[in-house]
Scaffold this motif. Sequence first.
Motif, PDB file in Angstrom:
ATOM      1  N   SER A 143      93.941 -16.894  24.113  1.00 16.52           N
ATOM      2  CA  SER A 143      93.905 -17.484  25.433  1.00 16.52           C
ATOM      3  C   SER A 143      92.301 -17.195  25.843  1.00 16.52           C
ATOM      4  CB  SER A 143      94.856 -16.757  26.289  1.00 16.52           C
ATOM      5  OG  SER A 143      94.649 -15.485  26.554  1.00 16.52           O
ATOM      6  N   ARG A 144      91.734 -16.086  25.616  1.00 15.96           N
ATOM      7  CA  ARG A 144      90.606 -15.853  26.355  1.00 15.96           C
ATOM      8  C   ARG A 144      89.267 -16.134  25.511  1.00 15.96           C
ATOM      9  NH1 ARG A 144      93.293 -15.799  30.305  1.00 15.96           N
ATOM     10  NH2 ARG A 144      93.931 -14.115  31.483  1.00 15.96           N
ATOM     11  N   GLY A 145      89.382 -15.874  24.290  1.00 18.30           N
ATOM     12  CA  GLY A 145      88.275 -16.100  23.106  1.00 18.30           C
ATOM     13  C   GLY A 145      88.179 -17.112  22.800  1.00 18.30           C
ATOM     14  N   LEU A 146      89.332 -18.210  22.308  1.00 14.14           N
ATOM     15  CA  LEU A 146      89.233 -19.444  22.067  1.00 14.14           C
ATOM     16  C   LEU A 146      89.547 -20.397  23.110  1.00 14.14           C
ATOM     17  CD1 LEU A 146      91.023 -18.688  18.293  1.00 14.14           C
ATOM     18  CD2 LEU A 146      88.332 -19.012  19.111  1.00 14.14           C
ATOM     19  N   ASP A 147      89.939 -20.071  24.020  1.00 12.55           N
ATOM     20  CA  ASP A 147      90.393 -21.038  25.228  1.00 12.55           C
ATOM     21  C   ASP A 147      91.526 -21.904  24.763  1.00 12.55           C
ATOM     22  OD1 ASP A 147      89.443 -20.771  27.711  1.00 12.55           O
ATOM     23  OD2 ASP A 147      87.660 -21.903  27.539  1.00 12.55           O
ATOM     24  N   ILE A 148      92.683 -21.364  24.065  1.00 10.38           N
ATOM     25  CA  ILE A 148      93.655 -21.998  23.769  1.00 10.38           C
ATOM     26  C   ILE A 148      94.941 -21.561  24.628  1.00 10.38           C
ATOM     27  CG2 ILE A 148      95.506 -22.380  21.878  1.00 10.38           C
ATOM     28  CD1 ILE A 148      93.266 -21.908  19.997  1.00 10.38           C
ATOM     29  N   MET A 149      95.622 -22.581  25.149  1.00  8.75           N
ATOM     30  CA  MET A 149      96.692 -22.274  26.188  1.00  8.75           C
ATOM     31  C   MET A 149      97.979 -22.073  25.443  1.00  8.75           C
ATOM     32  SD  MET A 149      96.812 -22.367  29.180  1.00  8.75           S
ATOM     33  CE  MET A 149      98.419 -22.579  30.603  1.00  8.75           C
TER      34      MET A 149
END
Length: 167
Positions: A143-149
């Motif tokens: 969620s934070r590192g790869l911006d994947i929801m």
Amino acid sequence: MVIELLFNAALMLFFMYCFFYVGSTAPKPETGVMNGAQWPQMLLVLLVVFLCINMYNIFKRTSKEEKNFKSITDINFKEFYKSKLLIGMTILLFYAFLLEYVGFILSSFIASVLYSRLLGEKRIVKLLVYSLLSVVILYFLFSRGLDIMLPRGKGIFRDFALLLETI
């Protein structure tokens, strides 16, 4: 041996197709930034490499064990139904089904606890702590590192996930 090699080769071809399909359908990334297509492509490359290694090991192993070849009729299906492999596949199947409804955090924690227990961890405190740590690390990585929801679940599970995300 031949069936295993053909299955691995078919998987390798499918993963190569997926690699190029993901690359052609994803938007072009900015320079120096990883987009959503590059993460699956890295995993697909790893899968192809490991399949090549597996095919080599199968070929090497079967040349030595040619005399001990078992046919499909020699497989004991009663033992397969009691095996950890089938139980592990069942846990992952339920995890994949519950992920959308229960959300990533809770379903991953439950799946991690069950799978760790299946693999032999008997100490409950260690089992819970390691499962919690692994879910927290994976959550922050995606969620934070790869911006994947990640899925939050539905209903009360969504509220629970939103509460945990605010902490």
